[in-house]
Scaffold this active site. Structure first.
Site, mmCIF file in Angstrom:
data_model
loop_
_atom_site.group_PDB
_atom_site.id
_atom_site.type_symbol
_atom_site.label_atom_id
_atom_site.label_comp_id
_atom_site.label_asym_id
_atom_site.label_seq_id
_atom_site.Cartn_x
_atom_site.Cartn_y
_atom_site.Cartn_z
ATOM 1 C CD GLN B 125 -2.523 1.139 2.730
ATOM 2 O OE1 GLN B 125 -2.138 0.627 3.635
ATOM 3 N NE2 GLN B 125 -3.534 1.794 2.754
ATOM 4 C CB SER B 128 1.804 6.993 4.449
ATOM 5 O OG SER B 128 0.991 6.485 5.064
ATOM 6 C CB SER B 160 3.616 -2.812 5.399
ATOM 7 O OG SER B 160 3.182 -1.925 6.610
ATOM 8 C CD GLU B 244 -5.546 0.892 6.175
ATOM 9 O OE1 GLU B 244 -6.146 1.917 5.224
ATOM 10 O OE2 GLU B 244 -4.690 0.838 6.208
ATOM 11 C CG ASN B 370 -6.533 3.843 17.610
ATOM 12 O OD1 ASN B 370 -6.291 3.709 16.267
ATOM 13 N ND2 ASN B 370 -6.317 3.242 18.646
ATOM 14 C CD GLU B 371 -4.095 9.705 18.814
ATOM 15 O OE1 GLU B 371 -3.589 9.219 17.516
ATOM 16 O OE2 GLU B 371 -3.870 9.101 19.924
#
Ligand SMILES: Cc1cc2nc3c(=O)[nH]c(=O)nc-3n(C[C@H](O)[C@H](O)[C@H](O)COP(=O)(O)OP(=O)(O)OC[C@H]3O[C@@H](n4cnc5c(N)ncnc54)[C@H](O)[C@@H]3O)c2cc1C
Lengths: 345, 390
Positions: B125, B128, B160, B244, B370-371
């Site tokens: 992927q 980013s 990754s 995801e 998570n934010e």
């Protein structure tokens, strides 16, 4: 597998929600806390008429058969609206008497089942849950299970009796929960291992109903707090737009959303009398009560000082979230049982 | 309400269990974050595919079994209970494939999916960038129109397993004049060995070298490797993002298997449930069960199996924290042996806790931190006002 409520079960919850929203429940709760039971008893009759106790008794004794999923749906709504009274205890007593009837001791179920299911009698019970009976002063029957601690029993005998009265009413952290110790003696209704088994089974139902109630309490706290966070402004912005606030509320939703499947899973296990029922119920109670209590802490924090005032309705749920944690199974007891969750699966 | 399994589900479970018992390597494979381990895991994908277990939820024509979400959950329970290897093809199977099913063309599906199913093509992927993490829409890599396709340039980061993977999928800015950052993006697939691609491995926290950054310099991508409409890539990307975060990336079976191992560890320690550690063991077990039941509830919902909506953010926050809780608790329980790497001579038998912990640490960061998920939950599920961000 179909792990979802059916249309009828969802409708049951919606009907109760609507009825309780329209019923002016907070005023009844406040009166109950002052020992003025009139409005609360009127509410009791209405929720009973809507069928909230029927899932806890066999048809022969005024119930609808044993339906823990329906019971859970109902008790989420009772918790959401903060309905006062020995609701869980009436369920526990009904289950206990029904189970005893199944073991051949039918007289108490015949006497109390139909009346309690119809809302014409309120029952309370002191058993494994602790020394106190909830709302003994408004109960038509105060049942007491005596015997050695724990479902495994011991050498001692288990007895079920009808207490002749109760000691002084003691306040709880939830002003609307009023506790009393039953007096000793009274009429002996049943004795022996059947009492032990019935009491243990009733305690599972009580824990399930308490978990459901706690989940409803948690949702009430979250809903009210979200509404407040959208309304209240500081520094020129709604406080709900600040991440410290938003994230706490998000975590509250996560906790509640993941307690719900545990609750329904426990209800399904109880319905099937699965070997893993006890662990499933304990897990649901631990998770739902933790989630509700965390919701209470968040609700108080986000409301600021107004959340700390008795006159603001939020207080009705904050105390309840705390009290339900220790009713019908402490967090420690529930966790110990929940360790066995995967044993039977 | 019914938690019982049908005859079909039970027989799938039995078939999977028997096949896994016969095929799961007796010794754990080397870490898939290393070159040797990557190759072993690729071979395992081939074995899985030969048994037709590599992509059970896909339609049969692409090598799947057309399994429902519930059947997939059952298969995954068996997969993890059997201690089967981690899936090196997970980015492809769980992220790109659902995207192609939703937005790809028949030709793309026919070309891409079979090779993915057999481990022949392992996907990375490439979303980013150094300056675009949480704020993905601020990405700067570009796609420039050329004869018959697009030329990709830019710098992708934190990909990754890209050091050893074959191909990648990612987002590129194709229409620089677009009025908003989410507009004018294009979703492309490209080979990692193409002219103009430099793959630079970056050691992970534990030093393993499969993580990589990608430097792209006029990498040619033909039109047929664009997913969805050029310039409308954000919409496509959001469907990938839903996959995801939802239940399909991190299956409940993975956590229930870990929960069982944790209870075994706890009981082997012979301790009564007392004290804070006991509470943590119980809580982790309770939450693993909650996630399992949540999966069953999702599978019981009418409509699309795993809605790529904001609800997947609830799931993401929950599984990532659950994963950490399970592994942190196990390491604490192991006492002085809790610091041993899995490759240490005296590492706990049936271990995997150290690698599992390392992996779990990243859970709250990747797949949208998570934010960011809490923002989504607050704004889209609770209806709270947007903050200053974006
Ligand atoms: C193990 C691992 C594997 C990964 N694999 C891949 C991969 O295969 N492909 C890929 O494309 N990417 C991958 N990533 C990258 C991952 O998607 C990003 O790390 C992630 O999106 C966060 O971006 P960032 O690292 O730039 O952090 P930043 O966005 O810089 O965030 C740093 C911190 O700031 C916080 N923050 C940022 N914005 C806000 C905000 N608005 N509100 C509150 N807090 C905020 C974040 O939550 C975080 O805590 C991987 C990451 C890890 C750790």
């Amino acid at each position: 597998m179909r792990f979802a409520l059916d249309a009828e079960q969802r409708a049951f919850g919606r009907v109760l929600d609507r009825m309780l929203s329209a019923a002016g429940t907070p005023a009844a709760v406040r009166a109950w806390a002052r020992g003025e039971h009139g409005p609360g008893l009127a509410l009791w009759e209405r929720v009973a008429a809507a069928g909230v106790f029927q899932p806890a008794a066999p048809e022969a004794y005024g119930g609808a058969g044993l339906l823990p999923v329906e019971l859970s749906v109902a008790f989420v709504e009772l918790g959401r609206h903060g309905v006062p009274g020995p609701l869980v205890e009436t369920v526990a007593a009904l289950v206990l008497l029904g189970r005893l009837a199944g073991a051949g001791e039918a007289a108490p179920a015949e006497e109390w089942g139909p009346r309690a299911c119809a809302g014409r009698a309120r029952l309370t019970l002191a058993a494994a849950g602790g020394p106190y009976a909830l709302d003994a002063d408004v109960a038509d029957a105060v049942f007491v299970v005596d015997g050695p601690q724990g479902a495994a029993g011991g050498a001692g005998r288990h007895t079920l009796r009808l207490a002749p009265g109760h000691g002084p009413v003691q306040p709880s952290l939830d002003p609307a929960r009023r506790l009393a110790r039953p007096h000793g003696d009274g009429e002996l209704l049943a004795t022996g291992p059947a009492v032990r088994d019935a009491a243990a089974h009733a305690a599972e139902w009580a824990a399930l109903a308490t978990a459901a109630q706690a989940l409803g309490v948690g949702h009430a706290l979250l809903d009210r707090t979200v509404a407040y966070a959208r309304r209240r402004t500081q520094f020129g912005a709604a406080i709900g737009s600040f991440q410290a606030v938003k994230h706490r509320l998000a975590d509250t939703l996560v906790d509640l959303e993941f307690a719900r499947p545990l609750l329904l899973g426990a209800a399904v296990a109880l319905a099937g009398d699965d070997p893993g029922t006890s662990a499933a119920v304990a897990a649901a109670k631990a998770a739902a009560c933790d989630a509700a209590y965390a919701a209470a802490r968040t609700a108080l924090q986000v409301h600021g000082a107004i959340g700390y005032t008795a006159e603001y309705d939020l207080s009705l749920w904050i105390g309840k979230a705390r009290a339900l944690r220790s009713a019908w199974g402490t967090p420690r007891e529930c966790r110990a049982k929940a360790l066995g969750l995967y044993d039977g699966l | 309400m019914d938690l019982g399994f049908t005859a079909v589900e039970r027989s799938l479970r039995a078939e999977a269990r028997a096949w896994l018992a016969a095929h799961v390597p007796p010794e754990p494979l080397a870490s898939l974050e290393t070159e040797a381990g990557f190759a072993q895991h690729r071979a395992w994908e081939r074995t899985l595919h030969e048994g037709r277990w590599s992509v059970v939820s896909w339609p049969r024509e692409y090598g799947g079994r057309g399994c429902s979400l519930l059947e997939w959950l059952v298969f995954e329970e068996e997969y993890h209970a059997a201690g089967a290897p981690a899936r090196v093809s997970q980015n492809g199977v769980h992220l790109l494939a659902p995207t192609l099913f939703a937005h790809g063309t028949d030709e793309q599906r026919a070309r891409v999916l079979p090779a993915m199913a057999g481990g022949g093509t392992v996907w990375a992927q490439a979303w980013s960038e150094p300056e675009a993490g949480s704020d993905l829409a601020s990405l700067r890599s570009v796609a420039v129109r050329t004869e018959g396709g697009w030329l990709l340039s830019g710098h992708k980061a934190w990909s990754s397993r890209a050091a050893f993977a074959d191909r990648a999928f990612g987002l590129f800015r194709s229409h620089p004049g677009a009025d908003r950052p989410h507009h004018g993006l294009t979703y492309a697939m490209f080979p990692l060995d193409a002219d103009g691609v430099t793959v630079r491995p970056v050691g992970r926290l534990d030093g393993k070298p499969a993580f990589a950054e990608l430097l792209l310099d006029d990498v040619f991508v033909p039109d047929e490797d664009i997913i969805g409409e050029p310039g409308r890539g954000w919409r496509v990307a959001m469907s990938t993002a839903g996959a995801e975060r939802g239940v399909t990336l991190r299956s409940p079976g993975r956590f229930t298997a870990a929960a069982r191992r944790l209870v075994t560890l706890w009981r082997a320690a012979g301790e009564p449930l007392d004290g804070a550690l006991g509470d943590r063991v119980a809580d982790a077990v309770i939450r693993a069960r909650a996630y399992q039941l949540h999966g069953y509830a999702q599978a019981s919902r009418p409509g699309p199996a795993d809605p790529a909506g904001a609800e997947s953010s609830l799931t993401k926050v929950f599984w990532s924290e659950l994963d950490l809780a399970l592994h942190e608790t196990a390491l604490d329980l192991l006492g002085p042996r809790g610091e041993l790497a899995d490759t240490a001579g005296e590492a706990p038998a049936g271990g995997g806790w150290a690698d599992g912990w390392t992996f779990a640490l990243a859970g709250p960061v990747y797949a949208g931190t998570n934010e960011i998920q809490r923002d989504v939950i607050g704004e889209r599920l609770l209806g709270l006002p947007k903050g200053r961000r974006g």
